[in-house]
Structures are given as structure tokens and as C-alpha cells.
Design an enzyme around this catalytic site. Sequence first.
Site, PDB file in Angstrom:
ATOM      1  CD  GLU A   1      -2.752   1.166   2.494  1.00 41.11           C
ATOM      2  OE1 GLU A   1      -2.719   0.228   3.314  1.00 41.11           O
ATOM      3  OE2 GLU A   1      -3.466   2.178   2.629  1.00 41.11           O
TER       4      GLU A   1
ATOM      5  NE  ARG B   1       3.639  -8.050  10.718  1.00 37.25           N
ATOM      6  CZ  ARG B   1       3.025  -7.329   9.764  1.00 37.25           C
ATOM      7  NH1 ARG B   1       1.982  -7.817   9.123  1.00 37.25           N
ATOM      8  NH2 ARG B   1       3.435  -6.133   9.476  1.00 37.25           N
TER       9      ARG B   1
ATOM     10  CE  LYS C   1       2.914   0.060   5.090  1.00 36.26           C
ATOM     11  NZ  LYS C   1       2.404  -0.028   3.736  1.00 36.26           N
TER      12      LYS C   1
HETATM   13  P1  ATP Z   1       1.655  -1.865   8.060  1.00 36.15           P
HETATM   14  O1  ATP Z   1       0.714  -2.726   8.828  1.00 36.15           O
HETATM   15  O2  ATP Z   1       2.879  -1.471   8.803  1.00 36.15           O
HETATM   16  O3  ATP Z   1       1.004  -0.720   7.349  1.00 36.15           O
HETATM   17  P2  ATP Z   1       1.297  -3.563   5.851  1.00 36.15           P
HETATM   18  O4  ATP Z   1       1.394  -5.011   6.067  1.00 36.15           O
HETATM   19  O5  ATP Z   1      -0.080  -3.011   5.798  1.00 36.15           O
HETATM   20  O6  ATP Z   1       2.201  -2.818   6.914  1.00 36.15           O
HETATM   21  P3  ATP Z   1       1.633  -3.381   3.056  1.00 36.15           P
HETATM   22  O7  ATP Z   1       2.143  -2.262   2.273  1.00 36.15           O
HETATM   23  O8  ATP Z   1       0.197  -3.722   2.933  1.00 36.15           O
HETATM   24  O9  ATP Z   1       2.041  -3.102   4.560  1.00 36.15           O
HETATM   25  O10 ATP Z   1       2.506  -4.677   2.811  1.00 36.15           O
HETATM   26  C1  ATP Z   1       2.803  -5.177   1.534  1.00 36.15           C
HETATM   27  C2  ATP Z   1       3.165  -6.631   1.644  1.00 36.15           C
HETATM   28  O11 ATP Z   1       4.258  -6.803   2.535  1.00 36.15           O
HETATM   29  C3  ATP Z   1       2.005  -7.434   2.206  1.00 36.15           C
HETATM   30  O12 ATP Z   1       1.873  -8.616   1.433  1.00 36.15           O
HETATM   31  C4  ATP Z   1       2.424  -7.737   3.609  1.00 36.15           C
HETATM   32  O13 ATP Z   1       1.907  -8.967   4.038  1.00 36.15           O
HETATM   33  C5  ATP Z   1       3.946  -7.768   3.511  1.00 36.15           C
HETATM   34  N1  ATP Z   1       4.542  -7.405   4.788  1.00 36.15           N
HETATM   35  C6  ATP Z   1       4.347  -6.276   5.488  1.00 36.15           C
HETATM   36  N2  ATP Z   1       5.011  -6.309   6.655  1.00 36.15           N
HETATM   37  C7  ATP Z   1       5.653  -7.497   6.701  1.00 36.15           C
HETATM   38  C8  ATP Z   1       6.511  -8.139   7.659  1.00 36.15           C
HETATM   39  N3  ATP Z   1       6.844  -7.562   8.812  1.00 36.15           N
HETATM   40  N4  ATP Z   1       6.986  -9.374   7.353  1.00 36.15           N
HETATM   41  C9  ATP Z   1       6.671  -9.965   6.194  1.00 36.15           C
HETATM   42  N5  ATP Z   1       5.865  -9.425   5.250  1.00 36.15           N
HETATM   43  C10 ATP Z   1       5.361  -8.202   5.503  1.00 36.15           C
HETATM   44 MG    MG Z   2      -1.453  -4.005   4.436  1.00 38.71          MG
END
Ligand code: ATP
Ligand code: MG
Length: 552
Positions: free
Chosen positions: A34, A260, A270
Amino acid sequence: MNDATPTHFIRNLVSDDLAAGRTEGRLATRFPPEPNGYLHIGHAKSICLNFGLAREFGGVCHLRFDDTNPAKEDTEYVDSIIDTVRWLGFDWGEHQYYASDYFERCYHYAERLIEQGLAYVDELSAEEIRVYRGTLTEHGKPSPWRDRSVAESLDLFRRMRAGEFADGRYVLRARIDMASPNLNLRDPALYRIRHLPHWRTGNDWCIYPMYDYAHAVSDAEERITHSLCTLEFEAHRPLYDWVVAHTPVPGTPHQYEFSRLNLSHTLMSKRRLLELVEEGHVQGWDDPRMPTLVGLRRRGYTPEAVRLFCERIGISKSDSVIDYSVLEDCLRHVLNEHAQRRVAVLRPIRLILQNVAEDFREVCTAPHHPHHTEWGGRSLGLTRELWIEQDDFMVEPVKGFFRLSPGKSVRLRYAYVITCTGYSVDAQTGGVTVHAVVDFDTRSGTPGADKIKVKGNIHWLSVSESVPAKVRLYDRLFTVANPAAVEDYRTVLNPCSMSEEIAQVEPACLLDVQPCQFERNGYFVRDPGTATDETLPVFNRAVTLRDSWQGS
Ligand code: ATP
Ligand code: MG
């Protein structure tokens, strides 16, 4: 296929699916960030997994921006994500997509769901919907609008799109099962009204699809075969499957979950990283203390080191916290092999060689790398006035101190053994100047080198042949392993996470673009920052030579 690639359950199931011809022999994955922040080391795990599988099995991996929330997204983030995934070494060719590419499709499928009696327009408020949904132990209660006629829902949904209603007035919900043990299936919202311009679609829309719905449609539209996401989406999978099964989408993707990455002594959300930036606890998203990939890059991390880290931590379904030292070890492993060696004298003091003339100069050769002799070396001029590190001299040596002190001898690296004859202190500045004599029979690499046995071996630079610089030394950003568990993580910020020293460096350092090893001091990289108040070149310490973290 590379036999050295560590295997894991997702790699095995992809391999099995391809062998059994289950996905028409195709592999298509995607990385779906995102664009509401910069990528962090957790994202690297997902990037390496998705792009790594596509590369290994001859498939494709799409880069798709999940831009369904116009309130939080920005092109600044899109540009940085593109740049960072490329930097990590991956390529998506023409396969760059946006969830907003499918807004029209999402809308079209939503009308089909309404026509089939599988979705309805509700007018409960967000709060009422929450209450009606029930809990894990209580069934949900149907909305009074659940049985609205197809014609009425269709009419309202079209008018929602046409902009007739204010935010929150109506919502489109899937009609699934208000008694389901899975809360995600209790008539989840598919569309909400948001009168906000979108950075790509402008004012075309005032209704936006919910993430779960748009994500499943996007995967299916792109004919993704394996949709890999983190464990918190496990309970959303039945909804994902429901959307794929009940809309006339072209593909049948399957979702698989893995745990994760959690890394110690840092934060990975984030939202919180944005707070650190906005509240000024760090100097920006690319502050070298941040777990963001732009931060790690500025710190001196290489793509190889990040990829090695992702390989070492592996993929599983069990939640764990990886210690920060694992990441640092990967960087050491890569840089020890690839980084050229340089000399930098941190906190320099002067040393005068008393038994050489003012114009004395002898060239000493230092190799670029101790094992790669084919890389050649560089010349260090040995002159009468040298810089040595303050820490390498003690007037009254403590037990176990084998470096320079009055009457004691050490080797100047790549040169001669010297013996300290005394020192003087500048009355005004308090600066110490060490006096020593050279033993010319002990040149490094000659038969006489070992004539005098010394335990200390110190580095040095010629005063006239070195340049001043600033070095920034970094430490953990937080003093505790799990700052997210502390009520206010601001109270456990490490006050010593960065310190600055004045140094003298070899002129060759100014031309280096890759990280190098400053002998005895760690791995450093030139800071790309172009702050106008910096009159000296700045070097960031990427990592120390050995693990030295003393904290919890
Ligand atoms: P946040 O919750 O901090 O906003 P997010 O998971 O919503 O992070 P996205 O931009 O949606 O962030 O993530 C893109 C991809 O990266 C998704 O498929 C997510 O599952 C993966 N991802 C995000 N954080 C992690 C992590 N700590 N370990 C492994 N994969 C991750
Ligand atoms: Mg997400």
C-alpha cells in the site's frame, strides 16, 4: 532450480502445484504494497519470497500498488517503492499494476453480486454495524436492511456511485452469514462512500472498494496463482475465496499465509515509523537508524546483505522475533568478502617520528583486501607527522593494554615498529602529541620484521596526506528488544543511537561509492546527504567488525 536454495513449505507447495499441473503449469505471484509509507525490512521478506519464487520457477511476479484508500496514499511513496524493489535486485517487467486499475471491474462485479442476492446496500452506521456484528462468542444480528430488494439495492448502489449521498450514509455489504464463527464472513463491507479525490483516478469515484474485496478481485484479474500474505490474513481467506467464487473474475488465485518478520530493537509498523519521522525522533524515512530499506541503504546495507538475511530467516508459519544481530551478521558476512579496506583515524592525535627528517617520506603499500590480492592495493605515505587514534595511546597503560605508552613499542601497520619516547600536551588546547622513534630494521614484510616482538599493531595516517571527515556511529534505535510492547515506545528510544566523531581519512575514501572497511573500526559508507551545513564529508558506520551490543 538451485540446490542451495533453502526450502520451505511455500516453495514446496509451489513446486508440487507446478509438477501436478494444478495451475496450468504457471506461477504468478505479486508484491502488493500500500503506497502509504516507505518499505521496511519486513517488506523485504515478502519481496524476496514473491520475486524469488517467480525467478526460481520461471514465473512472473507483479508489483501491484494497493491504492484503495485515497486518504493515506501518495506518489512519493510509489516512487520510493519502485526504486527500492529495483535496488533489492528484482524486476517486474511490464507487470506494474494498481488496484485502482480495477475500480471499474470491482464496481461491475459488485452489481453482479447484488443481482444474485449476494450483496445489499445497508444504512446502519459504522458503529451500529460493529454492534450488530456480534463477537467471537455471540452470533451477529442481521441488519434490518439485509432483505432489501435487489432492485432497491441496485438503485441505491448506482446513486452511491453517482455521488448523491454523504460519506457514511450507505455501505454495500456482502450477504454471507451473520452466524458464521468467522467474523469476516458476517456480511463484510465491500464498498463505502468517500468523497475524496484519488491520486490516480482523480474525482472519478466517490465510492471505494474495501481492501479484502479489491485485493481478491485484483489477484484474480491478474491471474495470480499463489497469493502470499502474512498470517493475520488467515481468517480473511474464506472471504477471499468467497469473492473469487462468486464474481465472474478470470482467475482462481489461492491465498497462502506465512509469518511476518519481527525484528528486535525496532518497530515495524508503518504508522509508528511515520510517527518517528513526524515527531523528529529520527531525521527522516532514510535515517540510517530506521528499519526502512532506504534507511538501511543509507546506513551501508547492500542488496546482497538484505537478500542473505531473508534467506537465513526462512519462511514458516510460526511467529518469532529475529534478533537485530542476525541482520548485522549478514552485512558483515557480505562486506567482509566484498568491501575494500581503508584507513580512518577516529579521534586523531598527533605522533611525531623524532628520528626522521622533516622531508622524510616512504611509501607503504596496503592491500585493498587481505584475501583478494588481485585487487591490488593503495599507497600510504609514511612521514614525520602522523595521526593515530587517541584510544591507541595511554600515558599509564592499564593491565592488558598493549598499544602505545611511554617506553613501549608497537607496529605501525604496513610499516615499522616504533617505540614511544614520551609525549607533550598543548597548554592551550590540551591536545596530546606523542613522540616516538622508528626502528628501520623492522619493516613489515621484510626478514627483519619480527626482530622485535610487539603485541600491538596500530593504524595511522600521514598528517599531510589525509583529509578530515566526520563519522557517524550508530547503535540500536531502542534500548529494549520489543519497543512495541512498551506503553509508550518513546520512553525507550536509545539516547545514544547516534554519535559523531571527527576523523582523518585516506583520500581514497572520498572516491568510494561502495561501503568499505575502515580497518579496526568497522564498515562505513559515504553519506549521500548533501546538507549545506556539512563542510566535511560524512561517513556512516554500517556495522562494527564484531557484535558489540551490550543492551537487553
Ligand atoms: P503496516 O501494517 O505497517 O502498514 P502492511 O502489512 O499493511 O504494513 P503493506 O504495504 O500492505 O504493509 O505490505 C505489503 C506486503 O508486505 C504485504 O503482502 C504484507 O503482508 C507484507 N509485509 C508487510 N510487513 C511485513 C513483515 N513484517 N513481514 C513480512 N511481510 C510483511
Ligand atoms: Mg497491508
